[in-house]
Motif scaffolding. Structure first.
Motif, short mmCIF file in Angstrom:
data_model
loop_
_atom_site.label_atom_id
_atom_site.label_comp_id
_atom_site.label_asym_id
_atom_site.label_seq_id
_atom_site.Cartn_x
_atom_site.Cartn_y
_atom_site.Cartn_z
N VAL A 228 0.85 -1.20 0.00
CA VAL A 228 0.00 0.00 0.00
C VAL A 228 0.88 1.25 0.00
O VAL A 228 0.72 2.16 -0.82
N MET A 229 1.83 1.27 0.91
CA MET A 229 2.73 2.43 1.01
C MET A 229 3.44 2.67 -0.32
O MET A 229 3.52 3.80 -0.81
N GLN A 230 3.96 1.60 -0.91
CA GLN A 230 4.76 1.76 -2.13
C GLN A 230 3.91 2.26 -3.30
O GLN A 230 4.34 3.14 -4.07
N LEU A 231 2.69 1.74 -3.41
CA LEU A 231 1.82 2.17 -4.51
C LEU A 231 1.35 3.61 -4.30
O LEU A 231 1.26 4.39 -5.26
N VAL A 232 1.04 3.96 -3.06
CA VAL A 232 0.64 5.34 -2.79
C VAL A 232 1.81 6.27 -3.10
O VAL A 232 1.64 7.34 -3.70
#
Ligand code: PSV
Ligand code: MN
Length: 388
Positions: A228-232
């Motif tokens: 999630v963090m990486q895609l955001v």
């Protein structure tokens, strides 16, 4: 820690999208159970979904699945939804129920089958134009069962070309949401098994292609909040398909199997303000209610997501940054756990009451008599079913 209503104000414009297929019958490959009152057409599915929004105020959109939700007049369906206080959300394509797709759809070795799969998406884009939906959601069920069955690389090349054709047909206000899943219906290789593959295709397509993260589509133990963090961070998280899993793609109620995981995901979201509508992230449910009542199952799921977000909003970001900066391992962990351990049910009920909503949405739905009314009224016809 005591919950502070101020921090929860960010919930005011947070919404969750519900799937039309959650209201139909569903089951496993062993048995699909039927329930009295289950919708027989897309109109009845929307009427049921509107009940979830009526008691929670949180679920103003319904995702459709084509062809399951095909109607003669999508304008009329959209108007019907509006009368019931909801709008049409993402349009999901279906590449997994046609005999032609045995060896794949957008990746099929035969160009005629690929043409057919592309044409289905062009049709979905028309449904979007008729309903005002801006999200085309594509879960690719393609893959292989045996090493050597097909060229792994060739399939990626065909996929890239098929996706390009779909993307080129999209209007400027439409976006492509590309979902990944690591196994099933094929077991040796899937053509979009992971977020990296989905992201690579999205990057090649353009800015209006974004990744869908279905929480049930990872191997057990995967650190989903990292993804999630990486895609955001890349500005490429387009949507969530929220649900819970114990073993596989269980599609159980969001927040039921591992509420702490849902909180950790929401914490990564809140850290950059990605819970706000401006982020464009569509928080959708992708669930089936095989043995539990469907509308209450959806209500409970929506409330679970709200609760996880509320707890994430309570994380003391300043104290966390300070502890992290000081290398205070236990202190930083404690800041996070303080928020997770806070009971937000009372404050959330207060907020609902202040907005003219029932304090207890599940009880309010039960008291409304809707379930028995539709069970009496929906007699005859064929009940809607996932996979039908
Ligand atoms: C199948 O795994 C699936 O649950 C995908 O997650 C899609 O989003 C959904 O079905 C609807 O096609
Ligand atoms: Mn999904």
């Amino acid at each position: 820690m005591t919950a502070d209503l101020g921090a929860l104000a960010a919930l005011d414009d947070f919404t969750i999208e519900v799937p039309s297929w959650a209201y139909g019958n569903s089951g496993t490959r062993f048995k699909v159970f039927s329930t009295p009152g289950v919708p027989r057409d897309p109109y009845e599915k929307i009427a049921d979904a509107a009940q979830v929004n009526a008691v929670t105020g949180l679920a103003p959109r319904v995702s459709l699945h084509i062809p399951w939700d095909r109607v003669e007049d999508f304008g009329a369906l959209t108007a019907y939804a509006k009368e019931h206080g909801v709008g049409i959300g993402a349009i999901n394509s279906n590449l997994f129920q046609d005999d032609d797709y045995r060896l794949g759809s957008l990746t099929h070795p035969d160009p005629r089958i690929r043409d057919k799969a592309v044409a289905h998406h062009l049709d979905c884009l028309d449904v979007m134009r008729a309903t005002g939906s801006t999200d085309l959601k594509l879960w690719l069920p393609d893959g292989t069962n045996y090493p050597g069955q097909d060229s792994l690389r060739g399939r990626q090349d065909r996929l890239a070309e098929s996706l390009e054709r779909i993307y080129a047909a999209m209007d400027d206000d439409q976006r492509l949401l590309l979902e990944y899943k690591f196994f099933e219906p094929y077991f040796y290789s899937m053509d979009i098994p992971d977020w990296g593959t989905s992201l690579l295709h999205c990057l090649a397509l353009g800015e209006r292609a974004q990744v869908v993260l279905d929480t049930g589509h990872h191997a057990p133990g995967t650190n989903i909040e990292f993804i999630v963090m990486q895609l955001v961070r890349q500005g490429r998280l387009g949507a969530f398909d929220l649900n819970s899993r114990f073993y596989a793609d269980d599609d159980l109620m969001a927040g039921s199997a591992d509420p702490f995981q849902l909180f950790r995901i929401m914490t990564e979201i809140v850290a950059t303000g990605a819970h706000r509508p401006e982020s464009g992230i569509n928080f959708m449910l992708d669930q089936c209610h095989n043995i539990e009542e469907k509308i209450p199952g959806q209500i409970r799921s929506v409330l679970n997501v709200e609760q996880a977000l509320a707890k994430a909003l309570l994380v003391d970001a300043g104290a966390l940054a300070e502890a992290q900066g000081a290398g205070d391992v236990l202190g930083a962990h404690a800041v996070l756990m303080d928020a997770f351990d806070t009971d937000v049910r009372g404050p959330l009920a207060d907020r609902r009451e202040a907005r003219g909503l029932p304090r207890d949405p599940v009880a309010a739905f039960a008291a409304s008599g809707y379930a028995s009314a539709v069970a009496a009224a929906r007699v005859g016809g064929t009940q809607a079913s996932w996979g039908a």
